[in-house]
Design an enzyme around this catalytic site. Structure first.
Site, mmCIF file in Angstrom:
data_model
loop_
_atom_site.group_PDB
_atom_site.id
_atom_site.type_symbol
_atom_site.label_atom_id
_atom_site.label_comp_id
_atom_site.label_asym_id
_atom_site.label_seq_id
_atom_site.Cartn_x
_atom_site.Cartn_y
_atom_site.Cartn_z
ATOM 1 N N PHE A 1 -2.016 -1.158 -10.075
ATOM 2 C CA PHE A 1 -2.590 -2.276 -9.329
ATOM 3 C C PHE A 1 -3.878 -2.814 -9.922
ATOM 4 O O PHE A 1 -4.420 -3.795 -9.445
ATOM 5 C CB PHE A 1 -2.758 -1.960 -7.842
ATOM 6 N N ARG B 1 -3.738 8.228 -5.800
ATOM 7 C CA ARG B 1 -4.367 7.257 -6.681
ATOM 8 C C ARG B 1 -4.664 7.910 -8.026
ATOM 9 O O ARG B 1 -5.182 9.020 -8.085
ATOM 10 C CB ARG B 1 -5.677 6.801 -6.051
ATOM 11 N N LYS C 1 0.871 -1.178 0.000
ATOM 12 C CA LYS C 1 0.000 0.000 0.000
ATOM 13 C C LYS C 1 0.903 1.221 0.000
ATOM 14 O O LYS C 1 1.495 1.579 1.018
ATOM 15 C CB LYS C 1 -0.919 0.023 1.222
#
Ligand code: ATP
Length: 592
Positions: A341, A257, A252
């Site tokens: 991801f 993002r 993480k």
């Protein structure tokens, strides 16, 4: 459609103190709206012209707005400035200045929503040298034909000070009721919204083609998908239980993002709150063109790195990239990498219904074909034992990560939803009992002593997703530097309203109320029962809500979050219950 109809609805909404009444006003408005205008009305009630991701703003300077009001009301500029000083709002200034000119009844018939919207659109699209004068002319053309009440809202809209606080979910409820007569259909609309992020488009599809068409709305390139979110777990053991014995564990990273949309050479980047941020990261944008896919939507975390050592740096470093000027220098001074991801779309087809495992395989395949070295795939392993998660977590932290994300191998990508298919395990959970919370500022008390002229405490609320309400959970007065206090005072001024907002629920009395907009991060020592705060009221004990004990501002303003992205009431309840498990001696009463 008469613009006055919209004005009437806005006026009624400003007066209401109940969320149900807000929804009802919207339902009535939608029912009276012609189908070809429904998307525009949907944007206008939220103070927008387009969905957020378009990033289009009116951009009229304040002094130009005042000049427009002076021109149209026949008063000199200094008089208008005096009214502005008194009202503090350009819309109210227009309403007042125009009333005394007696503009009430003259021309208002000719003012249609179409005309107002088209003129707003032209104002927003006018750029470059001399654009302020052109914008001024457009505004004046509207004001000259507007009644004072219309003028008030025209100026509020142009200056971005329309404070109706209508969130997406309220609009979705109202659309479901207006066009299907059943609020339960909101879920279908919400699903369509989650993959398009365009409320206007969903509204139009529903009004023109019906619910079935809404159900089949597909992912479209350059319309961002609302992100899938994670729940918290307190340790690797809980994570493994949630994952039924086998899970993917990923680093993480502590960055920003980013959703990458790529079609051939065109690349756009969207933030967590779905704003276009292509310009912040020209290096990532350029690197993304090297991805070997004709069309793709990918998700990843952009992280700042130390150029010398390659180590990840904390997210604060990325702040330097949020600027309009000097971007080139910032790219050199603050280098970043992106760790992908997820993959949500590839060559004409949405991939969100594939399992995590299949999406990861696809992502690996796309990246294997070779890309720029600044694009990586996020480090991952598949774990079947608690100790494996713990080991991977230790290595993640050693490498400068916040912790790990643990993901269910067979889960689809649930756009816009927070659930246990993804969980996050952060470093701080291991030391501190409480995680940070992201809460919405809904009110304030005036400061005393050293803080005269600033706010002494802010009232914070968590988000109740089921009812689309903000329920108070804490007052916070510590953790602020003098700069913060100044900044908050200035920023919050834009959001002051004359009474508690209809979507805010609290037992606290405040000196000032705000439209729920600004989200800040706080940390607290524990969560306790409270007779005055309304978050989770009656959920744990009849007559009590939950409140934070010893809350402190962490210094982080979450401007990457919408108010509806704040920590939810359910999360607060989960944190409370978890704390009882870990620390059964936790106090259960509070005088907050
Ligand atoms: P937080 O405040 O903990 O960052 P959040 O509410 O912003 O949480 P969450 O979904 O709760 O969002 O936490 C996931 C966030 O972590 C993502 O939004 C993303 O920015 C970041 N992240 C970092 N690495 C990953 C990863 N491997 N997979 C998914 N998200 C990741």
């Amino acid at each position: 459609m008469d613009f006055s109809l919209l004005v009437e609805t806005f006026e009624q909404m400003e007066q209401t103190s109940s969320r149900l009444a807000l929804t009802d006003h919207l339902v009535q408005l939608f029912k009276k709206t012609p189908v070809d205008l429904i998307d525009k009305i949907t944007y206008l009630i939220q103070g927008k012209l387009y969905p957020d991701y378009e990033g289009i703003e009116m951009g009229l300077a304040e002094r130009m707005a005042l000049r427009a009001i002076a021109n149209s009301s026949g008063k000199n500029l200094s008089k208008i400035e005096a009214i502005y000083r008194e009202t503090g709002d350009i819309g109210d200034t227009a309403g007042k200045a125009m009333t005394s000119k007696g503009q009430e009844t003259l021309f208002s018939e000719s003012m249609t929503v179409e005309r107002v919207y088209n003129t707003f659109d032209k104002i927003a699209r006018t750029t470059g040298p001399g654009s302020q004068d052109t914008k001024l002319r457009y505004v004046s053309s509207l004001l000259n034909d507007a009644s004072p009440r219309e003028g008030r809202y025209i100026m509020k809209f142009v200056m971005g000070s329309l404070r109706l606080g209508i969130a997406d979910y309220t609009v979705l409820d109202a659309l479901a009721l207006a066009f299907t007569g059943d609020k339960a259909n909101r879920q279908i609309l919400e699903n369509a919204y989650n993959v398009s992020s365009d409320l206007g488009a969903v509204a139009k599809l529903l009004a023109s083609k019906g619910l079935e068409a809404v159900k089949s709305l597909q992912i479209t390139l350059f319309k961002p998908i609302r992100p899938m979110l994670a729940e918290r777990v307190i340790n690797a053991g809980e994570a493994m239980e949630r994952m039924e014995g086998k899970a993917a564990v990923e680093y993480k990273l502590d960055g920003e993002r980013v959703q990458i949309h790529k079609a051939h050479d065109r690349v756009e980047l969207f933030s967590r709150r779905l704003e276009k941020i292509t310009n912040h990261y020209p290096d990532v944008t350029k690197a993304s063109t090297s991805i070997k896919a004709k069309e793709a939507i990918l998700e990843g975390e952009v992280v700042a790195v130390n150029q010398q050592t390659g180590e990840y740096l904390p997210f604060q470093e990325l702040m330097h990239r949020r600027r309009k000027h000097g971007v080139k220098e910032a790219v050199e001074s603050y280098p970043v990498v992106i760790n992908l991801f997820d993959i949500l779309y590839l060559d004409g087809k949405g991939k969100i219904d594939l399992s995590y495992q299949d999406r990861r395989k696809l992502l690996t395949r796309v990246l294997k074909n070779g890309t720029d070295q600044m694009i990586n795939i996020v480090p991952q392993m598949v774990a079947t034992k608690v100790e494996e998660i713990e080991q991977f977590m230790a290595s993640a932290i050693e490498n400068g990560c916040e912790g790990v994300m643990i993901k269910h191998l067979s889960s689809t990508y649930r756009a816009g939803a927070r659930g246990y298919a993804w969980v996050k395990l952060k470093r701080e959970y291991q030391n501190e009992l409480a995680d940070t919370l992201d809460l919405v500022i809904v009110g304030a008390l005036h400061g005393r002593g050293r803080r005269v002229g600033k706010y002494g405490a802010l009232l914070l609320a968590s988000y109740d997703h089921n009812e689309d309400m903000f329920r108070s959970v804490s007052k916070v007065g510590t953790g602020f530097t003098d700069e913060h206090l100044e900044q908050f005072y200035k920023e919050l001024e834009k959001h002051i309203i004359h009474q508690r907002h209809a979507r805010v629920d609290t037992g606290m009395e405040m000196d000032v109320w705000f439209e729920p907009k600004m989200v800040i991060e706080v940390i607290a020592s524990e969560i306790t029962l409270s007779p005055s705060h309304t978050a989770a009221k009656n959920a744990i004990r009849e007559g009590y809500g939950l409140a934070l004990r010893f809350p402190k501002f962490t210094g982080r303003i979450r401007d990457d979050k919408e108010p509806e992205d704040a920590t939810t009431v359910e999360e607060v309840i989960a944190m409370y219950k978890r704390q009882l498990k870990v620390r059964p001696e936790t106090r259960t009463e509070t005088d907050v």
